[in-house]
Design a protein around this motif. Structure first.
Motif, PDB file in Angstrom:
ATOM      1  N   ASN A   1      -8.764   8.211   3.083  1.00 23.36           N
ATOM      2  CA  ASN A   1      -8.968   7.655   1.749  1.00 23.36           C
ATOM      3  C   ASN A   1      -7.617   7.371   1.098  1.00 23.36           C
ATOM      4  O   ASN A   1      -6.776   8.267   0.974  1.00 23.36           O
ATOM      5  CB  ASN A   1      -9.767   8.632   0.885  1.00 23.36           C
ATOM      6  CG  ASN A   1     -11.163   8.868   1.434  1.00 23.36           C
ATOM      7  OD1 ASN A   1     -11.871   7.925   1.798  1.00 23.36           O
ATOM      8  ND2 ASN A   1     -11.561  10.127   1.513  1.00 23.36           N
TER       9      ASN A   1
ATOM     10  N   GLY B   1      -2.832   0.115 -12.065  1.00 24.62           N
ATOM     11  CA  GLY B   1      -4.259  -0.099 -12.275  1.00 24.62           C
ATOM     12  C   GLY B   1      -4.933  -0.966 -11.237  1.00 24.62           C
ATOM     13  O   GLY B   1      -5.945  -1.621 -11.523  1.00 24.62           O
TER      14      GLY B   1
ATOM     15  N   PRO C   1      -5.149   6.847  -1.876  1.00 21.86           N
ATOM     16  CA  PRO C   1      -5.135   7.296  -3.267  1.00 21.86           C
ATOM     17  C   PRO C   1      -5.039   6.130  -4.246  1.00 21.86           C
ATOM     18  O   PRO C   1      -4.701   5.015  -3.867  1.00 21.86           O
ATOM     19  CB  PRO C   1      -3.884   8.179  -3.328  1.00 21.86           C
ATOM     20  CG  PRO C   1      -3.004   7.663  -2.241  1.00 21.86           C
ATOM     21  CD  PRO C   1      -3.930   7.232  -1.144  1.00 21.86           C
ATOM     22  N   GLN C   2      -5.347   6.416  -5.496  1.00 22.74           N
ATOM     23  CA  GLN C   2      -5.261   5.409  -6.534  1.00 22.74           C
ATOM     24  C   GLN C   2      -3.836   4.864  -6.609  1.00 22.74           C
ATOM     25  O   GLN C   2      -2.867   5.626  -6.683  1.00 22.74           O
ATOM     26  CB  GLN C   2      -5.650   5.999  -7.896  1.00 22.74           C
ATOM     27  CG  GLN C   2      -5.604   5.011  -9.045  1.00 22.74           C
ATOM     28  CD  GLN C   2      -6.571   3.844  -8.837  1.00 22.74           C
ATOM     29  OE1 GLN C   2      -7.715   4.052  -8.436  1.00 22.74           O
ATOM     30  NE2 GLN C   2      -6.106   2.634  -9.087  1.00 22.74           N
ATOM     31  N   GLN C   3      -3.712   3.562  -6.587  1.00 15.95           N
ATOM     32  CA  GLN C   3      -2.408   2.916  -6.625  1.00 15.95           C
ATOM     33  C   GLN C   3      -1.956   2.704  -8.073  1.00 15.95           C
ATOM     34  O   GLN C   3      -2.771   2.674  -8.994  1.00 15.95           O
ATOM     35  CB  GLN C   3      -2.466   1.579  -5.888  1.00 15.95           C
ATOM     36  CG  GLN C   3      -2.931   1.690  -4.446  1.00 15.95           C
ATOM     37  CD  GLN C   3      -1.938   2.384  -3.538  1.00 15.95           C
ATOM     38  OE1 GLN C   3      -0.877   1.870  -3.262  1.00 15.95           O
ATOM     39  NE2 GLN C   3      -2.295   3.587  -3.072  1.00 15.95           N
TER      40      GLN C   3
ATOM     41  N   GLY D   1      -8.096  -6.716  -3.817  1.00  8.25           N
ATOM     42  CA  GLY D   1      -8.108  -5.286  -3.547  1.00  8.25           C
ATOM     43  C   GLY D   1      -8.212  -4.919  -2.082  1.00  8.25           C
ATOM     44  O   GLY D   1      -8.225  -3.731  -1.749  1.00  8.25           O
TER      45      GLY D   1
ATOM     46  N   GLU E   1      -7.320  -2.185  -8.447  1.00  9.60           N
ATOM     47  CA  GLU E   1      -8.656  -1.826  -7.976  1.00  9.60           C
ATOM     48  C   GLU E   1      -8.736  -2.097  -6.476  1.00  9.60           C
ATOM     49  O   GLU E   1      -8.623  -3.247  -6.047  1.00  9.60           O
ATOM     50  CB  GLU E   1      -9.720  -2.625  -8.729  1.00  9.60           C
ATOM     51  CG  GLU E   1      -9.808  -2.304 -10.209  1.00  9.60           C
ATOM     52  CD  GLU E   1     -10.280  -0.874 -10.466  1.00  9.60           C
ATOM     53  OE1 GLU E   1     -11.006  -0.331  -9.616  1.00  9.60           O
ATOM     54  OE2 GLU E   1      -9.911  -0.299 -11.510  1.00  9.60           O
ATOM     55  N   LEU E   2      -8.913  -1.046  -5.692  1.00  6.23           N
ATOM     56  CA  LEU E   2      -8.945  -1.200  -4.245  1.00  6.23           C
ATOM     57  C   LEU E   2     -10.363  -1.415  -3.739  1.00  6.23           C
ATOM     58  O   LEU E   2     -11.318  -0.848  -4.273  1.00  6.23           O
ATOM     59  CB  LEU E   2      -8.355   0.034  -3.570  1.00  6.23           C
ATOM     60  CG  LEU E   2      -6.877   0.327  -3.848  1.00  6.23           C
ATOM     61  CD1 LEU E   2      -6.462   1.590  -3.110  1.00  6.23           C
ATOM     62  CD2 LEU E   2      -6.016  -0.842  -3.434  1.00  6.23           C
TER      63      LEU E   2
ATOM     64  N   CYS F   1       0.858  -1.181   0.000  1.00 10.81           N
ATOM     65  CA  CYS F   1       0.000   0.000   0.000  1.00 10.81           C
ATOM     66  C   CYS F   1       0.894   1.230   0.000  1.00 10.81           C
ATOM     67  O   CYS F   1       1.813   1.343   0.819  1.00 10.81           O
ATOM     68  CB  CYS F   1      -0.907  -0.007   1.226  1.00 10.81           C
ATOM     69  SG  CYS F   1      -1.991   1.430   1.351  1.00 10.81           S
TER      70      CYS F   1
END
Length: 467
Positions: free
Chosen positions: A336, A343, A338-340, A401, A345-346, A248
């Motif tokens: 929250n 690609g 952030p987008q990892q 995810g 999907e969390l 993460c």
């Protein structure tokens, strides 16, 4: 009652000498805040104790503890470390502790929250083949990697010297060739190489040649980067674990918002008597010095130490400039994630930190129970001792995810200075909790607070029958 009115047999004599200018005043402040003023007296040596033996608190470095006095006065003498706890603090012992426990209790939470390890012993690269004869997991992984054309789908491993500290000697590898190169890097120079160096220096003897002695004994081996020396005892026992990928990633304090870095969680744990274990709820988040890149992107570059700066989250290895902003409070991390990259999907809710803390509590309790019950030779809690450990955890992202928290290691006498001056209040609170849970009950002074009221959350309470 004035201090002079307290009988010597009732007074607590406190020998406090932690030999660390960051820690010492915090311990003193915690004692002064939690202990009644008339109940204790500071001393500088055990020889200052009146006779007969009164109540004594030793809070010093491990090597300075008078263990003879501790063991001979089990009802009146208290110290800040257990005598034996290798089952926890040595990586290869901890690996065995957890493996044995999971074999006995296959449903233990440790199976999910600790990566399995491959243990081996080796002194020189030329003996690596012999050391890995029974390392089936590694060999099977290498075989799978040979047939894998997509580099991002290869399995990576992390190598850790069993007795190293502060992140020294940690390397990544995905093949037998890469592992061999790591050990060749650590091998001392041969006699021929020493002679060539001597000639280059016009015959002047080199004091730092690093070659083997008359009996082939290995001298200190230092890595190229200054300050990252590794000694012989650290280079004998090793463990290899599957690399946690993807980890993460978050943005560290004061860093550009676009920088996602790897981090680990430093959790302070108090073990007291035989045996209660408490997790200190305030925790640290320690970030790597460089933005994260997958191991296959840079680990093979010539400068291995520089390549590892995106993977190692131990701030002890970071230069002063890198360390700024690399340490923050866990509970201050964003709700929250952030987008990892890649690609991913969390499937993560805003209460992810509560979930991680629950996993940390369960894993910590199970780890100490495994050591106390399954490796009692190498972990022997005493009823008149307490100790603060630093446990390191990493949050990984599972295939579905979700987040999963992994125990990395257990450290004795953790480096509190990495917390920094700005967050010293957190350590002050820790020491106050330690006094409350580890000191007051033993001496019967004051009233113990409720569980969690001082940040100390009990995760294990077992009676090992030691009195």
């Amino acid at each position: 009652m004035a201090t002079s009115d307290v009988k010597p047999s009732e007074k607590i004599y406190a020998l406090i000498n932690y030999e660390d200018p960051y820690v010492q005043p915090l311990i003193l402040a915690a004692l002064q805040k939690r202990l009644p003023e008339s109940s204790y007296e500071f001393i500088t040596s055990v020889s200052q104790l009146p006779s007969p033996s009164p109540r004594l608190l030793q809070w010093v470095q491990y090597e300075s503890i008078d263990f003879d006095h501790l063991l001979e006065n089990s009802s009146t003498s208290l110290a800040n470390a257990y005598v034996i706890r290798k089952a926890l603090i040595r990586k290869h012992y901890l690996s065995t502790t957890i493996a044995n426990w999971i074999t006995k209790y296959p449903d233990s939470v440790l199976k999910r929250h600790v990566k399995p390890s491959v243990e081996f012993e080796v002194d020189y690269a030329e003996f690596l083949d012999d050391a890995l004869v029974e390392a089936w997991e590694l060999k099977e992984s290498w075989a799978r990697n040979e047939g894998q054309e997509e580099v991002e789908k290869k399995e990576w491993w992390i190598l850790k010297p069993g007795m190293s500290e502060r992140g020294q000697g940690i390397r990544l590898f995905s093949s037998e060739r890469e592992l061999t190169e790591i050990f060749e890097e650590w091998d001392p120079e041969s006699d021929d190489e020493e002679e060539e160096e001597d000639e280059d220096e016009e015959g002047h003897a080199r004091s730092d040649a690093g070659g083997g002695g008359e009996n082939g004994e290995r001298k200190e081996v230092q890595e190229k980067e200054e300050g990252n020396g590794i000694i012989t005892s650290q280079l004998r026992h090793f463990i290899a674990q599957p690399y946690i990928h993807p980890p993460c990633l978050l943005t560290p304090p004061n860093a550009p918002s676009s920088e996602l870095r790897k981090f680990h969680i430093r959790t302070y744990v108090l073990a007291t008597s035989a045996l209660q274990v408490f997790v200190y709820r305030p925790m640290l988040a320690l970030f790597a010095a460089r933005p994260y890149v997958p191991p296959w992107n840079n680990v093979l570059q010539e400068d291995r130490d520089e390549a590892m700066r995106a993977h190692l989250t131990n701030t002890c290895l970071q230069e002063s400039g890198d360390r700024e902003g690399s340490v923050g409070l866990f509970w201050d991390l964003p709700n929250n994630i952030p987008q990892q990259p890649e690609g991913l999907e969390l499937d993560v809710k805003s209460d992810w930190k509560d979930l991680v803390f629950e996993q940390i509590k369960a894993t910590t309790g199970a780890t100490f129970e495994a050591a106390a019950r399954g490796m009692s030779i190498h972990f022997q809690p005493l009823p008149n001792s307490f100790e603060i450990f630093g446990l390191d955890f990493m949050v990984g992202i599972e295939e579905d995810g979700s987040l999963n928290t992994y125990l990395l290691e257990v450290n004795a006498f953790p480096d509190f200075r990495q917390t920094g001056v700005e967050l010293s209040g957190m350590i002050q609170g820790l020491f106050e909790g330690v006094v409350e849970k580890g000191v007051l009950p033993f001496f019967g002074v004051g009233g113990e607070r409720k569980d969690g009221e001082d940040g100390m959350v009990k995760v294990l309470d077992v009676d090992l029958g030691r009195r």
